[in-house]
Design an enzyme around this catalytic site. Sequence first.
Site, short mmCIF file in Angstrom:
data_model
loop_
_atom_site.label_atom_id
_atom_site.label_comp_id
_atom_site.label_asym_id
_atom_site.label_seq_id
_atom_site.Cartn_x
_atom_site.Cartn_y
_atom_site.Cartn_z
N ASP A 135 4.87 7.46 -25.77
CA ASP A 135 5.26 6.43 -24.80
C ASP A 135 6.77 6.32 -24.63
O ASP A 135 7.24 5.64 -23.72
CB ASP A 135 4.68 5.08 -25.23
CG ASP A 135 4.77 4.02 -24.13
OD1 ASP A 135 4.48 4.35 -22.97
OD2 ASP A 135 5.14 2.87 -24.44
N SER B 79 5.00 0.34 -18.22
CA SER B 79 3.80 1.16 -18.30
C SER B 79 2.61 0.38 -17.75
O SER B 79 2.42 -0.80 -18.08
CB SER B 79 3.52 1.57 -19.75
OG SER B 79 4.62 2.24 -20.30
N GLN C 36 0.37 9.11 -17.89
CA GLN C 36 0.72 7.70 -17.76
C GLN C 36 1.21 7.42 -16.36
O GLN C 36 1.95 8.21 -15.78
CB GLN C 36 1.80 7.28 -18.76
CG GLN C 36 2.10 5.78 -18.70
CD GLN C 36 3.16 5.34 -19.69
OE1 GLN C 36 4.29 5.05 -19.31
NE2 GLN C 36 2.79 5.29 -20.97
#
Length: 289
Positions: A202, A226, A276
């Site tokens: 991430d 995100s 993502q």
Amino acid sequence: MEGLLSTLRLTDTGARTDEDIFTGPSQWMPRGRVFGGQVLAQSIIAATHTVPDERPIHSMHGYFLRPGDVQHPITFSVDRIHDGRSFSTRRTQAFQHGLPILSLIASFQTRDEGFEHQIGMPHDLPEPDTLPSTADVLGHLDHDVARYWSSERAFDVRHIPSPVYLTVEGERLPHQVVWMKAFGRLPDDLRQHRAALAYASDYSILEPVLRAHGVAWATPGLKVASLDHAMWWHRDARVDEWLLFTMDSPSAGGGRGLSLGRIYTRDGVLVASVAQEGMVRVPDPAARG
């Protein structure tokens, strides 16, 4: 590194309804919001506690619902959706103040035999030891975010061709590569390494979106968050050894950007794939420079 390890040590509350309940701490972050990779990793650990050791996680799909508050712990509820002969499915929800901040579904599988192939790792890339660390790039700055990124994060992240922390150098292309490795040694539990890999994935996954438009993290008014995160683990690897993370952004629009990534060991074994989508907004068009 101890901060990462402590967040992955969840407490089993002993509470049982139709779900398993765990609690975990929040790592301090300079802006007061829980790092998305942290709550992903903790949610995976919570689900892992409810399946047999011989069934490692092989995929997960999660949605970030609300920002988390680093001043408060997080409660995790795990729904044991299904246990089959080879696969187990779990849903984990992370809560703060009685509201969900992340909802995730994960699948676990016993180790099995089958077809084997993979896409190869890019060649002719600089070795990690030849690249500047985040501390080399940001360590001289007197800023809370720069100090945290340069000296307090759990992973050493080294960019190819260069970081996008302060400026975007070179061509504005929607792809990049980073080497990454945990600063300290992790226990030999490979389930923990899989959760830590989700944590590290991430950090930089949305950076190809920024790089494509010449927007650095330091751009005034930039807002990045995100929205969802998907990950597939293909093979085992240790996160305390160098891993290569290749990332591409196939599309951006509507205030959102999508990035896809692959993670390899140093000797070219494909470990995981990542996807993502995130919100990316630059209110001032002049800031795109």
